[in-house]
Write a protein that holds these residues in place. Structure first.
Motif: not given
Length: 586
Positions: A464-467, A472-474, A478-481, A497-501
């Motif tokens: 996922p893009l957010g990760e 290397p933190m999880t 990290c806060v999505p905002d 806004g596409h952090l789950g991709v």
């Protein structure tokens, strides 16, 4: 990741002493698993496999006895006994299915548990303190077996090591039980024959046992002779296959660069050369397999009629019944089958040993990494509140200095530019990070400092893009905002806004985008010591100014050490450290 070296693998030692030494090393390698976490569960699985193996032999004994009764019933034309034996056979069949099914399930659970344990332990050493990087630096040396292709060793060789060890161990135990049980049966059924030698009659009890032992000894000796080339061939094939996989992976990793420079033809030629190596390894293994298969085929065909041919005269003379003849032939087959364990498993044993050797070589390479790195090593400590370089001199692997000695101190909040040849300055940054060990002098890092090192080719994991941004933190840290905000502020707002991709971000993002992403990580990590090693060299001048302004605004009190100006404004650096190359350095 480097290519395997086939040296030493093509002429394996095959003496008894070598085999015994290998088995002893394997025992020491395997023992810790049985005392590790979940040891009682794994010991219980092993005990259950042993008990089920005994049950398998018991089923074979039951089938052997049933066979004698069946042929006697047929010979005597006893229909009622024949029908009863059909019911007995169904019970034996169901028992066999149940025992073998539970054995398979238990074995696979044990195999996977062992594989996970070895893999986790290997990864915990390999993927820690930069050892994976340092091992790659020394891999390929002829005196450093085990440093080559650690990915293949961890993914494939550990699998073969654990699965084959359990399979071969259970098969050996089964053969030992089978031999001990059916030798007794065959001895009893053989009775006593009398041989007249020069007028002297010599009674020979259990003569079929001696025939079986002689038959197996000759067959096993010939099979071992025929199969010895498989040991070296299996190791060689694994080596060349690993080299080919490495070449393909490298071509994929640098596909854009290869395409841009027009290197497709050269790369294709290189891959075809590696494929020719695979062919040579394949042909050598095929030669070894043909040798052993020619023998085992003849051996297997002869095994069925041979006991009948030997024992049939006693039946013809009316000394034994048809049931006894068939029971004796089956007992003979079981004894020879048990003694044929080396023949039947020679190819598997060769493959297993090759994998075990590669796994142990990797672990030995990791264990001896510090010694291999040599005596000329930089000392790195964490104390005080400043970065101190005391007589630091970076060297090559062979202790050849690449830079002149430097002594300096960088205090908190300073902005320092390191000037010199970029490869040398980059090695200095690696030395400060504790990843480049070769050199002299002492590096002292501030205790408790939050350090962030940005390079020209930031790593972006698949997922996922957010990760990937938070790495290397999880995502739990990290806060999505905050991630979306960081992406927007570094010029990657289209991805906010596409952090789950989930994508292979190394392929999706250009090098310039990955460099921007590195600054987004910096915003999330909030370091107080920032090292920039050509961290914006893929960005245009306007983008470099954007990143420079971001640093000034977001990290006003951080210490910033840069290799290359990276578009930072005039006056940003308070001083410059000059790194002078040794004239003999490359």
């Amino acid at each position: 990741m480097t290519q395997d070296t086939a040296a030493g693998s093509t002429r394996p030692q095959t003496g008894i002493r070598d085999h015994v030494g290998f088995l002893w090393r394997f025992v020491r390698f395997a023992l810790p698993f049985w005392s590790a976490e979940h040891k009682w569960m794994n010991r219980g699985r092993l005990a259950l496999i042993a008990a089920l193996t005994v049950a398998q032999v018991a089923v074979q004994v039951g089938l052997n006895s049933w066979s004698a009764r069946l042929y006697n019933a047929i010979e005597g034309r006893h229909l009622e006994a024949f029908l009863e034996l059909i019911g007995t056979f169904v019970l034996l069949l169901l028992a066999s299915i149940l025992v073998f099914s539970i054995t398979l399930y238990t074995k696979r659970r044990l195999q996977f548990a062992w594989r996970v344990w070895i893999t986790k332990n290997t990864l915990s050493v390999w993927m820690a303190q930069g050892r994976h990087y340092q091992l790659g630096l020394i891999a390929g040396d002829h005196d450093t077996p085990g440093g080559d292709n650690p990915d293949g060793r961890i993914a494939e060789d550990i699998r073969v090591t654990t699965e084959s060890a359990v399979d071969l161990g259970q098969a050996l135990f089964y053969c030992i039980l089978l031999f001990a049980t059916f030798v007794a049966v065959l001895w009893e059924l053989s009775g006593v024959i009398h041989v007249d030698i020069g007028g002297t009659v010599i009674p020979i009890p259990g003569f079929m046992v001696f025939v079986a032992l002689t038959y197996s000894a000759i067959g096993t000796s010939m099979a071992l002779w025929a199969g010895f080339p498989l040991v070296g061939a299996s190791n060689l094939r694994q080596t060349v296959e690993a080299n080919f996989r490495f070449g393909l992976a490298r071509a994929r990793e640098y596909s854009e660069s290869i395409a841009l420079i027009g290197g497709d033809s050269d790369e294709r030629t290189h891959l075809q050369e590696l494929l020719r190596g695979v062919r040579r390894g394949w042909e050598r293994q095929t030669y070894g397999l043909v040798r052993i298969i020619v023998f085992t085929t003849a051996y297997g065909v002869l095994a069925n009629p041979f006991p009948l041919l030997v024992a049939a005269p006693r039946y013809i003379m009316g000394l034994i019944s048809l049931g006894t003849l068939m029971q004796m032939a089956q007992a003979f087959s079981q004894v020879t089958a048990a003694l044929a364990f080396p023949v039947d498993n020679l190819s598997g044993i060769a493959l297993w040993r090759a994998s075990v050797e590669r796994v142990m070589a990797l672990q030995d390479a990791l264990a001896g990494l510090q010694e291999k790195l040599g005596a000329n090593r930089l000392e790195v400590e964490h104390e005080g509140n400043s970065l101190q370089l005391a007589g630091v001199r970076v060297m090559q692997h062979d202790a050849t200095p690449v830079m002149k000695e430097i002594t300096a101190e960088i205090g908190p909040g300073e902005h320092v530019l390191i000037e010199g040849k970029t490869p040398i300055c980059h090695k200095l940054i690696l030395a400060v990070a504790g990843l480049w060990p070769w050199g002299a002098g002492k590096v002292t890092l501030p205790a408790g400092a939050k350090i962030f090192i940005a390079t020209d080719r930031p790593y972006v994991p698949v997922g996922p893009l957010g990760e990937a941004v938070c790495y290397p933190m999880t995502l739990g840290v990290c806060v999505p905002d905050d991630i979306n905000s960081a992406l927007s502020r570094v010029g990657l707002g289209d991805w906010a806004g596409h952090l789950g991709v989930v994508e292979n971000w190394e392929a999706v993002f250009s090098v310039a985008q990955r460099q921007r992403l590195s600054f987004a990580r910096m915003l999330l990590h909030r370091p107080d010591w920032i090292f920039l090693s050509e961290a914006t060299n893929a960005l245009d001048a306007a983008a470099q100014r954007e990143m420079a302004a971001l640093l000034v605004k977001e990290f006003p009190s951080a210490t910033i050490v840069a290799v290359g100006e990276a578009g930072l404004p005039d006056g940003f650096f308070q001083r410059v450290l000059h790194v002078e190359a040794e004239t003999a350095s490359r």
